[in-house]
Design a protein around this motif. Structure first.
Motif, PDB file in Angstrom:
ATOM      1  N   ASP A   1       0.883  -1.163   0.000  1.00 58.36           N
ATOM      2  CA  ASP A   1       0.000   0.000   0.000  1.00 58.36           C
ATOM      3  C   ASP A   1       0.923   1.215   0.000  1.00 58.36           C
ATOM      4  OD1 ASP A   1      -1.527   2.271   0.907  1.00 58.36           O
ATOM      5  OD2 ASP A   1      -3.023   0.889   1.692  1.00 58.36           O
ATOM      6  N   TYR A   2       0.913   1.995  -1.075  1.00 58.57           N
ATOM      7  CA  TYR A   2       1.871   3.098  -1.174  1.00 58.57           C
ATOM      8  C   TYR A   2       1.517   4.268  -0.258  1.00 58.57           C
ATOM      9  CZ  TYR A   2      -1.354   5.193  -4.603  1.00 58.57           C
ATOM     10  OH  TYR A   2      -2.444   5.710  -5.246  1.00 58.57           O
ATOM     11  N   ARG A   3       0.341   4.282   0.333  1.00 49.72           N
ATOM     12  CA  ARG A   3      -0.014   5.346   1.279  1.00 49.72           C
ATOM     13  C   ARG A   3       0.603   5.110   2.648  1.00 49.72           C
ATOM     14  NH1 ARG A   3      -6.222   4.400   0.941  1.00 49.72           N
ATOM     15  NH2 ARG A   3      -5.307   2.341   1.153  1.00 49.72           N
ATOM     16  N   THR A   4       0.702   3.838   3.031  1.00 46.28           N
ATOM     17  CA  THR A   4       1.174   3.497   4.377  1.00 46.28           C
ATOM     18  C   THR A   4       2.475   2.705   4.377  1.00 46.28           C
ATOM     19  OG1 THR A   4      -0.033   1.405   4.396  1.00 46.28           O
ATOM     20  CG2 THR A   4      -1.207   3.365   5.201  1.00 46.28           C
ATOM     21  N   GLY A   5       2.827   2.109   3.240  1.00 47.68           N
ATOM     22  CA  GLY A   5       4.007   1.259   3.154  1.00 47.68           C
ATOM     23  C   GLY A   5       3.743  -0.178   3.577  1.00 47.68           C
ATOM     24  N   GLU A   6       2.501  -0.485   3.963  1.00 49.69           N
ATOM     25  CA  GLU A   6       2.177  -1.829   4.456  1.00 49.69           C
ATOM     26  C   GLU A   6       2.368  -2.895   3.381  1.00 49.69           C
ATOM     27  OE1 GLU A   6      -1.573  -4.372   6.301  1.00 49.69           O
ATOM     28  OE2 GLU A   6      -1.880  -2.295   5.696  1.00 49.69           O
ATOM     29  N   ALA A   7       3.108  -3.960   3.732  1.00 53.33           N
ATOM     30  CA  ALA A   7       3.262  -5.112   2.848  1.00 53.33           C
ATOM     31  C   ALA A   7       1.923  -5.834   2.781  1.00 53.33           C
ATOM     32  CB  ALA A   7       4.350  -6.039   3.371  1.00 53.33           C
ATOM     33  N   LYS A   8       1.392  -6.033   1.572  1.00 56.39           N
ATOM     34  CA  LYS A   8       0.065  -6.599   1.410  1.00 56.39           C
ATOM     35  C   LYS A   8       0.061  -8.028   0.889  1.00 56.39           C
ATOM     36  CE  LYS A   8      -3.159  -4.167   1.800  1.00 56.39           C
ATOM     37  NZ  LYS A   8      -4.009  -3.926   2.954  1.00 56.39           N
ATOM     38  N   ARG A   9       1.097  -8.439   0.143  1.00 60.61           N
ATOM     39  CA  ARG A   9       1.104  -9.782  -0.449  1.00 60.61           C
ATOM     40  C   ARG A   9       2.522 -10.342  -0.435  1.00 60.61           C
ATOM     41  NH1 ARG A   9      -1.108  -9.985  -6.303  1.00 60.61           N
ATOM     42  NH2 ARG A   9       0.980  -9.304  -6.836  1.00 60.61           N
ATOM     43  N   ALA A  10       2.628 -11.620  -0.101  1.00 58.34           N
ATOM     44  CA  ALA A  10       3.922 -12.317  -0.084  1.00 58.34           C
ATOM     45  C   ALA A  10       4.546 -12.266  -1.478  1.00 58.34           C
ATOM     46  CB  ALA A  10       3.713 -13.768   0.356  1.00 58.34           C
ATOM     47  N   PRO A  11       5.853 -12.274  -1.553  1.00 64.01           N
ATOM     48  CA  PRO A  11       6.791 -12.602  -0.494  1.00 64.01           C
ATOM     49  C   PRO A  11       7.183 -11.426   0.403  1.00 64.01           C
ATOM     50  CG  PRO A  11       8.005 -12.353  -2.517  1.00 64.01           C
ATOM     51  CD  PRO A  11       6.540 -12.163  -2.844  1.00 64.01           C
ATOM     52  N   ALA A  12       6.562 -10.275   0.238  1.00 67.29           N
ATOM     53  CA  ALA A  12       6.879  -9.132   1.103  1.00 67.29           C
ATOM     54  C   ALA A  12       6.457  -9.433   2.534  1.00 67.29           C
ATOM     55  CB  ALA A  12       6.163  -7.885   0.608  1.00 67.29           C
ATOM     56  N   CYS A  13       7.359  -9.202   3.474  1.00 65.36           N
ATOM     57  CA  CYS A  13       7.032  -9.422   4.885  1.00 65.36           C
ATOM     58  C   CYS A  13       7.497  -8.248   5.746  1.00 65.36           C
ATOM     59  CB  CYS A  13       7.620 -10.736   5.380  1.00 65.36           C
ATOM     60  SG  CYS A  13       9.392 -10.852   5.187  1.00 65.36           S
ATOM     61  N   VAL A  14       8.086  -7.240   5.105  1.00 68.65           N
ATOM     62  CA  VAL A  14       8.551  -6.043   5.800  1.00 68.65           C
ATOM     63  C   VAL A  14       7.885  -4.836   5.146  1.00 68.65           C
ATOM     64  CG1 VAL A  14      10.571  -4.624   6.345  1.00 68.65           C
ATOM     65  CG2 VAL A  14      10.766  -7.116   6.348  1.00 68.65           C
ATOM     66  N   ASN A  15       7.323  -3.954   5.968  1.00 67.06           N
ATOM     67  CA  ASN A  15       6.694  -2.754   5.445  1.00 67.06           C
ATOM     68  C   ASN A  15       7.743  -1.789   4.898  1.00 67.06           C
ATOM     69  OD1 ASN A  15       4.252  -3.789   6.326  1.00 67.06           O
ATOM     70  ND2 ASN A  15       4.279  -2.627   8.220  1.00 67.06           N
ATOM     71  N   LEU A  16       7.338  -0.964   3.937  1.00 67.00           N
ATOM     72  CA  LEU A  16       8.207   0.069   3.380  1.00 67.00           C
ATOM     73  C   LEU A  16       8.183   1.307   4.272  1.00 67.00           C
ATOM     74  CD1 LEU A  16       7.025  -0.021  -0.343  1.00 67.00           C
ATOM     75  CD2 LEU A  16       9.043  -1.129   0.629  1.00 67.00           C
ATOM     76  N   ASN A  17       9.268   2.066   4.250  1.00 62.40           N
ATOM     77  CA  ASN A  17       9.274   3.362   4.910  1.00 62.40           C
ATOM     78  C   ASN A  17       8.484   4.338   4.060  1.00 62.40           C
ATOM     79  OD1 ASN A  17      10.969   2.521   6.990  1.00 62.40           O
ATOM     80  ND2 ASN A  17      12.795   3.004   5.830  1.00 62.40           N
ATOM     81  N   THR A  18       7.728   5.210   4.704  1.00 66.78           N
ATOM     82  CA  THR A  18       7.014   6.271   3.998  1.00 66.78           C
ATOM     83  C   THR A  18       7.426   7.603   4.608  1.00 66.78           C
ATOM     84  OG1 THR A  18       5.098   6.105   5.458  1.00 66.78           O
ATOM     85  CG2 THR A  18       5.026   4.809   3.428  1.00 66.78           C
ATOM     86  N   TYR A  19       7.250   8.679   3.841  1.00 63.56           N
ATOM     87  CA  TYR A  19       7.678   9.998   4.270  1.00 63.56           C
ATOM     88  C   TYR A  19       6.593  11.024   3.956  1.00 63.56           C
ATOM     89  CZ  TYR A  19      12.104   7.537   4.259  1.00 63.56           C
ATOM     90  OH  TYR A  19      13.091   6.619   4.496  1.00 63.56           O
ATOM     91  N   PRO A  20       6.407  12.019   4.833  1.00 65.64           N
ATOM     92  CA  PRO A  20       5.426  13.067   4.561  1.00 65.64           C
ATOM     93  C   PRO A  20       5.805  13.858   3.309  1.00 65.64           C
ATOM     94  CG  PRO A  20       6.141  13.123   6.868  1.00 65.64           C
ATOM     95  CD  PRO A  20       7.044  12.177   6.139  1.00 65.64           C
ATOM     96  N   VAL A  21       4.799  14.155   2.482  1.00 76.42           N
ATOM     97  CA  VAL A  21       5.009  14.888   1.225  1.00 76.42           C
ATOM     98  C   VAL A  21       4.004  16.024   1.158  1.00 76.42           C
ATOM     99  CG1 VAL A  21       4.925  14.705  -1.294  1.00 76.42           C
ATOM    100  CG2 VAL A  21       5.777  12.797   0.057  1.00 76.42           C
TER     101      VAL A  21
END
Length: 54
Positions: free
Chosen positions: A23-43
């Motif tokens: 989810d590019y708004r929150t960085g949440e990993a939504k589907r495998a094989p991703a298991c680590v959320n992404l960092n997001t930054y205020p824009v």
């Protein structure tokens, strides 16, 4: 892997190599094989410029 070439649909971006989605708004990993959320930054935009708070 860079996500710049990933497919964007709704609020998710798909990794072009592994097909994991985030989810590019929150960085949440939504589907495998991703298991680590992404960092997001205020824009914000100001005077026609895009400013990112890193």
């Amino acid at each position: 892997m860079h996500l710049a070439d990933g497919l964007v649909m709704d609020y998710e971006i798909e990794c072009p190599k592994h097909n994991a989605t985030f989810d590019y708004r929150t960085g949440e990993a939504k589907r495998a094989p991703a298991c680590v959320n992404l960092n997001t930054y205020p824009v914000r935009t100001e005077g026609g410029r895009v400013l990112i708070e890193v």
